[in-house]
Design a protein around this motif. Sequence first.
Motif, PDB file in Angstrom:
ATOM      1  N   GLN A 108       3.854  15.453  13.785  1.00 26.00           N
ATOM      2  CA  GLN A 108       2.981  14.441  13.206  1.00 26.00           C
ATOM      3  C   GLN A 108       2.091  13.773  14.250  1.00 26.00           C
ATOM      4  O   GLN A 108       0.906  13.537  14.000  1.00 26.00           O
ATOM      5  CB  GLN A 108       3.824  13.379  12.492  1.00 26.00           C
ATOM      6  N   SER A 136       1.702  15.655   5.822  1.00 20.96           N
ATOM      7  CA  SER A 136       2.120  14.249   5.807  1.00 20.96           C
ATOM      8  C   SER A 136       1.042  13.306   6.339  1.00 20.96           C
ATOM      9  O   SER A 136       1.171  12.083   6.214  1.00 20.96           O
ATOM     10  CB  SER A 136       3.402  14.070   6.634  1.00 20.96           C
ATOM     11  N   THR A 172       0.919  16.164  -1.444  1.00 20.61           N
ATOM     12  CA  THR A 172      -0.103  15.455  -0.663  1.00 20.61           C
ATOM     13  C   THR A 172      -1.455  16.171  -0.714  1.00 20.61           C
ATOM     14  O   THR A 172      -2.473  15.595  -0.331  1.00 20.61           O
ATOM     15  CB  THR A 172       0.329  15.332   0.810  1.00 20.61           C
TER      16      THR A 172
END
Length: 408
Positions: A108, A136, A172
């Motif tokens: 991330q 994400s 998402t």
Amino acid sequence: MFIVYNLIYIFALPLLILKDFFRKDHGGIRLISKRFGLGLSDQKHTHIWLHGVSLGEIKTLIPVANSFLQKNERILLSSTTNTGISKINKLFGENPNVEIIPFPYDFQRIYNKIIKSFRVKKIILFESEFWPNLLSQKNDKVKIVSFNTIISDNTFSRYKFFKSFIKEALSTIDIFFVQSLDAASKLKNFGLSNVKVLGNIKIYKETYEANQSDYQRIKNKISDCSKCIFTAGSTHNNEEEFIISSLPENNELLLFIAPRHPERFSSVERLLEKQKLKWSKFSEIEKITDEKVILFDEVGTLFELYMNSDFSVVGGSIKYKKGHNFLEPIFAGTSVITGANLENYSEIKSLFCDTGVIETFTSESELRELVNLYIDQKVRERRLILQKTEIDKFGGKYKQIIQELHEI
């Protein structure tokens, strides 16, 4: 489940780093540092990030990238493989509106740094590139698009074991532009309704663009050859031996072998030596002489080789199960046959192979029979006309698909 995934990825990371360190051409410390997102500088302009895993996907994304550049957008292009990165650098390396990076490790923090540095406003992921930590990063300022989405039966079976995790990750994505009703149905199994069936982008002629200098360079080398040129493109391990064993005894046939992965060139060389065939590496000859086989040891010019061939077989469909783009030779102007293992091309297979427009084989004897048939010029020409006619029925939607990408 994200925690478990990240722990597994962390344990696997040393192997990934080691593999990158010993990569040919683009490997080493420089590649590793780039995949960790090091050395990035902040950009003034927003970017659209397009990602394709390898050379084939990158070639399909090139016209898409150009369509955005024509709208004065700035592009960030990434690929996972050396061949993909090489192609991007060759075409866009001098373009000030295009940034090029190797696809990063799945963390991330790295994605966050890339998105901030390039002020990414839209991420377009090709086919089945679903990286949980990248997905994400979705927020109100970043749109995520899955383009030409495909989910094979094997992948779908694995996804079902982790249904809640997959659903959370894929939810998402703003929209899925899928290849087929089958892909749409599989996504809906995870409760996803933001799905639109646009068809396979590889079925449209606008996806393909020849490099005329590469075409002419290849043509010059084979111009004195009067033999029928049969090209085996995108071959995988054990497929070259299968094809060679299938060849009929015919002195008027010249086989070109173009392995899918350049790191396999040396193993194919050993196979050819073992077979005791008269052969040469394409890079080492000025003209074709009396060879039976040519090892096409180039990357990124397979389309131009198809343009110079009389007929072709597309690998990845004989011993490898997923298949490769078997429409490409037709757009290059040569008739094509393919193995029957086409898991990733089930929709196109039903349209072209199951109807007999493109002939398939499962055994060496079946391939030998087809090769004997296609040596006849009239047979090849009739088949190519049929294949082109069928493909032309699906034309006209490319601009609509590109427009959809622009509007999201």
